[in-house]
Write a protein that holds these residues in place. Sequence first.
Motif, PDB file in Angstrom:
ATOM      1  N   GLN A  13      18.739  24.845  10.829  1.00 52.81           N
ATOM      2  CA  GLN A  13      19.147  26.241  10.761  1.00 52.81           C
ATOM      3  C   GLN A  13      19.324  26.654   9.306  1.00 52.81           C
ATOM      4  OE1 GLN A  13      22.626  26.601  13.314  1.00 52.81           O
ATOM      5  NE2 GLN A  13      21.292  27.320  14.981  1.00 52.81           N
ATOM      6  N   ALA A  14      19.251  27.947   9.078  1.00 53.92           N
ATOM      7  CA  ALA A  14      19.451  28.478   7.735  1.00 53.92           C
ATOM      8  C   ALA A  14      20.789  27.992   7.181  1.00 53.92           C
ATOM      9  CB  ALA A  14      19.401  29.992   7.755  1.00 53.92           C
ATOM     10  N   GLY A  15      20.768  27.605   5.918  1.00 50.55           N
ATOM     11  CA  GLY A  15      21.968  27.065   5.288  1.00 50.55           C
ATOM     12  C   GLY A  15      22.051  25.552   5.342  1.00 50.55           C
ATOM     13  N   GLY A  16      21.194  24.946   6.129  1.00 55.17           N
ATOM     14  CA  GLY A  16      21.201  23.499   6.275  1.00 55.17           C
ATOM     15  C   GLY A  16      20.460  22.795   5.159  1.00 55.17           C
ATOM     16  N   ASP A  61      10.833  29.315  -9.239  1.00 51.22           N
ATOM     17  CA  ASP A  61      12.001  30.199  -9.272  1.00 51.22           C
ATOM     18  C   ASP A  61      12.640  30.343  -7.896  1.00 51.22           C
ATOM     19  OD1 ASP A  61      10.646  32.512 -11.753  1.00 51.22           O
ATOM     20  OD2 ASP A  61      11.696  30.597 -11.974  1.00 51.22           O
ATOM     21  N   SER A  62      11.830  30.300  -6.856  1.00 49.09           N
ATOM     22  CA  SER A  62      12.332  30.528  -5.502  1.00 49.09           C
ATOM     23  C   SER A  62      13.241  29.420  -4.995  1.00 49.09           C
ATOM     24  CB  SER A  62      11.161  30.706  -4.538  1.00 49.09           C
ATOM     25  OG  SER A  62      10.336  29.561  -4.539  1.00 49.09           O
ATOM     26  N   VAL A  63      13.215  28.253  -5.640  1.00 44.54           N
ATOM     27  CA  VAL A  63      14.029  27.135  -5.152  1.00 44.54           C
ATOM     28  C   VAL A  63      15.054  26.654  -6.175  1.00 44.54           C
ATOM     29  CG1 VAL A  63      12.115  26.411  -3.673  1.00 44.54           C
ATOM     30  CG2 VAL A  63      12.483  25.278  -5.888  1.00 44.54           C
ATOM     31  N   SER A  84      20.820  24.612   1.197  1.00 47.20           N
ATOM     32  CA  SER A  84      20.866  26.067   1.416  1.00 47.20           C
ATOM     33  C   SER A  84      19.508  26.594   1.854  1.00 47.20           C
ATOM     34  CB  SER A  84      21.325  26.769   0.138  1.00 47.20           C
ATOM     35  OG  SER A  84      22.592  26.311  -0.271  1.00 47.20           O
ATOM     36  N   LEU A  85      18.920  25.940   2.812  1.00 42.82           N
ATOM     37  CA  LEU A  85      17.575  26.312   3.258  1.00 42.82           C
ATOM     38  C   LEU A  85      17.538  27.696   3.873  1.00 42.82           C
ATOM     39  CD1 LEU A  85      16.499  22.844   4.608  1.00 42.82           C
ATOM     40  CD2 LEU A  85      15.205  24.194   2.953  1.00 42.82           C
ATOM     41  N   LYS A  86      16.424  28.375   3.653  1.00 38.96           N
ATOM     42  CA  LYS A  86      16.206  29.728   4.150  1.00 38.96           C
ATOM     43  C   LYS A  86      14.984  29.745   5.063  1.00 38.96           C
ATOM     44  CE  LYS A  86      17.750  31.592  -0.311  1.00 38.96           C
ATOM     45  NZ  LYS A  86      17.364  32.462  -1.467  1.00 38.96           N
ATOM     46  N   PRO A  87      14.896  30.708   5.951  1.00 38.07           N
ATOM     47  CA  PRO A  87      13.700  30.791   6.811  1.00 38.07           C
ATOM     48  C   PRO A  87      12.403  30.853   6.006  1.00 38.07           C
ATOM     49  CG  PRO A  87      15.426  32.188   7.689  1.00 38.07           C
ATOM     50  CD  PRO A  87      15.933  31.675   6.365  1.00 38.07           C
ATOM     51  N   GLU A  88      12.435  31.451   4.840  1.00 43.11           N
ATOM     52  CA  GLU A  88      11.227  31.546   4.014  1.00 43.11           C
ATOM     53  C   GLU A  88      10.821  30.219   3.389  1.00 43.11           C
ATOM     54  OE1 GLU A  88      13.972  33.485   3.826  1.00 43.11           O
ATOM     55  OE2 GLU A  88      14.406  34.041   1.728  1.00 43.11           O
ATOM     56  N   ASP A  89      11.642  29.189   3.548  1.00 38.99           N
ATOM     57  CA  ASP A  89      11.273  27.848   3.096  1.00 38.99           C
ATOM     58  C   ASP A  89      10.412  27.126   4.129  1.00 38.99           C
ATOM     59  OD1 ASP A  89      14.581  27.536   1.780  1.00 38.99           O
ATOM     60  OD2 ASP A  89      12.742  27.925   0.647  1.00 38.99           O
ATOM     61  N   SER A 126      15.221  27.935  10.843  1.00 39.54           N
ATOM     62  CA  SER A 126      15.449  29.057  11.748  1.00 39.54           C
ATOM     63  C   SER A 126      16.661  29.868  11.290  1.00 39.54           C
ATOM     64  CB  SER A 126      15.662  28.562  13.165  1.00 39.54           C
ATOM     65  OG  SER A 126      16.756  27.666  13.227  1.00 39.54           O
ATOM     66  N   SER A 127      16.607  31.154  11.588  1.00 39.46           N
ATOM     67  CA  SER A 127      17.703  32.040  11.165  1.00 39.46           C
ATOM     68  C   SER A 127      18.809  32.089  12.201  1.00 39.46           C
ATOM     69  CB  SER A 127      17.148  33.443  10.926  1.00 39.46           C
ATOM     70  OG  SER A 127      16.525  33.929  12.089  1.00 39.46           O
TER      71      SER A 127
END
Length: 127
Positions: A13-16, A61-63, A84-89, A126-127
């Motif tokens: 999940q996002a944030g993981g 820059d994105s990471v 701090s993973l995001k769905p866009e990762d 996932s968000s």
Amino acid sequence: QVQLVESGGGSVQAGGSLRLSCAASGYSRSSYCLGWFRQAPGKEREVVAGIDIAGSPTYADSVKGRFTISRDNAKDTVYLQMNSLKPEDTAMYYCAAALPYGLRCLAREKYSDYNYWGRGTQVTVSS
């Protein structure tokens, strides 16, 4: 024959967080430039992070501030700690290795800058 094998992908999940590993065989990795790339469906493969022989890193820059690349030359392994993973990762993540001649390790940002590639490991956020 050089082989790179990634592992550690999965669904979070996002944030993981996830930690990717890439093990090498067929050569000593200690004298190679190493990098992590990713490719999302319908998009081009893009550089995520690189590391030189001395262990100095560079990041897209994105990471920056979320991902950490490291290498263990004794184990012929390179890691990518992703926080701090995001769905866009979400993407297939690939490790790559290059002979350290010509272009500096930390200047390698393109697919063509690397000589050897793993098959990839899927990361889904996932968000």
